[in-house]
Motif scaffolding. Structure first.
Motif, PDB file in Angstrom:
ATOM      1  N   LEU A  10      58.477  13.008  46.348  1.00 24.52           N
ATOM      2  CA  LEU A  10      58.452  14.446  46.604  1.00 24.52           C
ATOM      3  C   LEU A  10      57.503  15.159  45.654  1.00 24.52           C
ATOM      4  O   LEU A  10      57.300  14.737  44.515  1.00 24.52           O
ATOM      5  N   GLU A  11      56.928  16.252  46.146  1.00 26.71           N
ATOM      6  CA  GLU A  11      56.110  17.107  45.292  1.00 26.71           C
ATOM      7  C   GLU A  11      56.922  17.549  44.088  1.00 26.71           C
ATOM      8  O   GLU A  11      58.144  17.454  44.077  1.00 26.71           O
ATOM      9  N   ARG A  12      56.262  18.080  43.129  1.00 26.95           N
ATOM     10  CA  ARG A  12      56.835  18.376  41.820  1.00 26.95           C
ATOM     11  C   ARG A  12      58.158  19.136  41.849  1.00 26.95           C
ATOM     12  O   ARG A  12      59.129  18.739  41.221  1.00 26.95           O
ATOM     13  N   SER A  13      58.223  20.241  42.530  1.00 27.72           N
ATOM     14  CA  SER A  13      59.444  21.039  42.543  1.00 27.72           C
ATOM     15  C   SER A  13      59.447  21.938  43.767  1.00 27.72           C
ATOM     16  O   SER A  13      58.477  21.995  44.512  1.00 27.72           O
ATOM     17  N   TYR A  14      60.558  22.609  43.949  1.00 27.17           N
ATOM     18  CA  TYR A  14      60.640  23.586  45.035  1.00 27.17           C
ATOM     19  C   TYR A  14      61.453  24.776  44.570  1.00 27.17           C
ATOM     20  O   TYR A  14      62.289  24.671  43.679  1.00 27.17           O
ATOM     21  N   ALA A  15      61.181  25.904  45.188  1.00 29.99           N
ATOM     22  CA  ALA A  15      61.933  27.129  44.903  1.00 29.99           C
ATOM     23  C   ALA A  15      62.981  27.301  45.994  1.00 29.99           C
ATOM     24  O   ALA A  15      62.670  27.221  47.180  1.00 29.99           O
ATOM     25  N   GLY A  20      65.876  29.894  42.285  1.00 31.41           N
ATOM     26  CA  GLY A  20      65.816  28.817  41.299  1.00 31.41           C
ATOM     27  C   GLY A  20      64.727  27.816  41.643  1.00 31.41           C
ATOM     28  O   GLY A  20      64.337  27.677  42.796  1.00 31.41           O
ATOM     29  N   GLU A  21      64.232  27.147  40.622  1.00 32.71           N
ATOM     30  CA  GLU A  21      63.255  26.078  40.830  1.00 32.71           C
ATOM     31  C   GLU A  21      63.924  24.759  40.497  1.00 32.71           C
ATOM     32  O   GLU A  21      64.574  24.631  39.461  1.00 32.71           O
ATOM     33  N   TYR A  22      63.761  23.766  41.367  1.00 35.80           N
ATOM     34  CA  TYR A  22      64.448  22.489  41.237  1.00 35.80           C
ATOM     35  C   TYR A  22      63.478  21.325  41.349  1.00 35.80           C
ATOM     36  O   TYR A  22      62.429  21.436  41.978  1.00 35.80           O
ATOM     37  N   PHE A  23      63.856  20.206  40.723  1.00 35.73           N
ATOM     38  CA  PHE A  23      63.094  18.971  40.879  1.00 35.73           C
ATOM     39  C   PHE A  23      64.049  17.852  41.263  1.00 35.73           C
ATOM     40  O   PHE A  23      65.262  17.961  41.084  1.00 35.73           O
ATOM     41  N   CYS A  24      63.498  16.772  41.778  1.00 35.29           N
ATOM     42  CA  CYS A  24      64.279  15.601  42.166  1.00 35.29           C
ATOM     43  C   CYS A  24      64.333  14.635  40.986  1.00 35.29           C
ATOM     44  O   CYS A  24      63.291  14.129  40.551  1.00 35.29           O
ATOM     45  N   ARG A  25      65.492  14.387  40.473  1.00 32.20           N
ATOM     46  CA  ARG A  25      65.677  13.504  39.317  1.00 32.20           C
ATOM     47  C   ARG A  25      65.107  12.115  39.581  1.00 32.20           C
ATOM     48  O   ARG A  25      64.414  11.539  38.743  1.00 32.20           O
ATOM     49  N   PRO A  70      62.720   9.240  46.481  1.00 30.35           N
ATOM     50  CA  PRO A  70      61.574   8.395  46.714  1.00 30.35           C
ATOM     51  C   PRO A  70      61.916   7.244  47.658  1.00 30.35           C
ATOM     52  O   PRO A  70      63.077   6.836  47.767  1.00 30.35           O
ATOM     53  N   ALA A  71      60.895   6.737  48.314  1.00 28.60           N
ATOM     54  CA  ALA A  71      61.040   5.598  49.218  1.00 28.60           C
ATOM     55  C   ALA A  71      59.831   4.696  49.052  1.00 28.60           C
ATOM     56  O   ALA A  71      58.713   5.175  48.833  1.00 28.60           O
ATOM     57  N   LEU A  72      60.064   3.402  49.170  1.00 29.68           N
ATOM     58  CA  LEU A  72      58.983   2.430  49.071  1.00 29.68           C
ATOM     59  C   LEU A  72      58.924   1.651  50.373  1.00 29.68           C
ATOM     60  O   LEU A  72      59.875   0.953  50.730  1.00 29.68           O
TER      61      LEU A  72
END
Length: 101
Positions: A10-15, A20-25, A70-72
């Motif tokens: 995923l892209e860096r973060s989303y609003a 709020g701004e969040y990211f995927c751990r 993420p996916a591979l």
């Protein structure tokens, strides 16, 4: 013909709607591996995808019901999209180190 495994992240973060701004751990963890081991990251095709679904590139590669990141995606077919399985595949297929925890 795909010759490398493809990592969808995923892209860096989303609003969010609440401002709020969040990211995927999990994506941040994988992104950190890519940054720390660029020589191993070169073995992958890395595709950064936007947060909103449908995630077209992921759907095209893995199907509508497999949009988790993420996916591979393996070059020869198949994929993993849970963190433990993904980290294990990165280790086994590309030589990334093990996580200590």
């Amino acid at each position: 013909m795909v010759t490398k495994d493809t990592l969808f992240i995923l892209e860096r973060s989303y609003a969010s709607e609440d401002g709020g701004e969040y990211f995927c751990r999990d994506c941040v963890e994988v992104d950190g591996l890519l940054a720390l081991f660029p020589e191993l990251a070169e073995k992958l095709d890395v595709v950064r995808v936007p947060w909103p679904k449908p995630r077209a590139a992921v759907v095209e590669a893995l199907g509508q019901s497999n949009q988790n990141c993420p996916a591979l995606a393996f070059a020869e077919g198949g994929f993993v999209n849970t963190q433990d399985a993904l980290l294990a595949a990165l280790r086994e297929r590309h030589g990334f180190p093990l996580r200590n925890s």
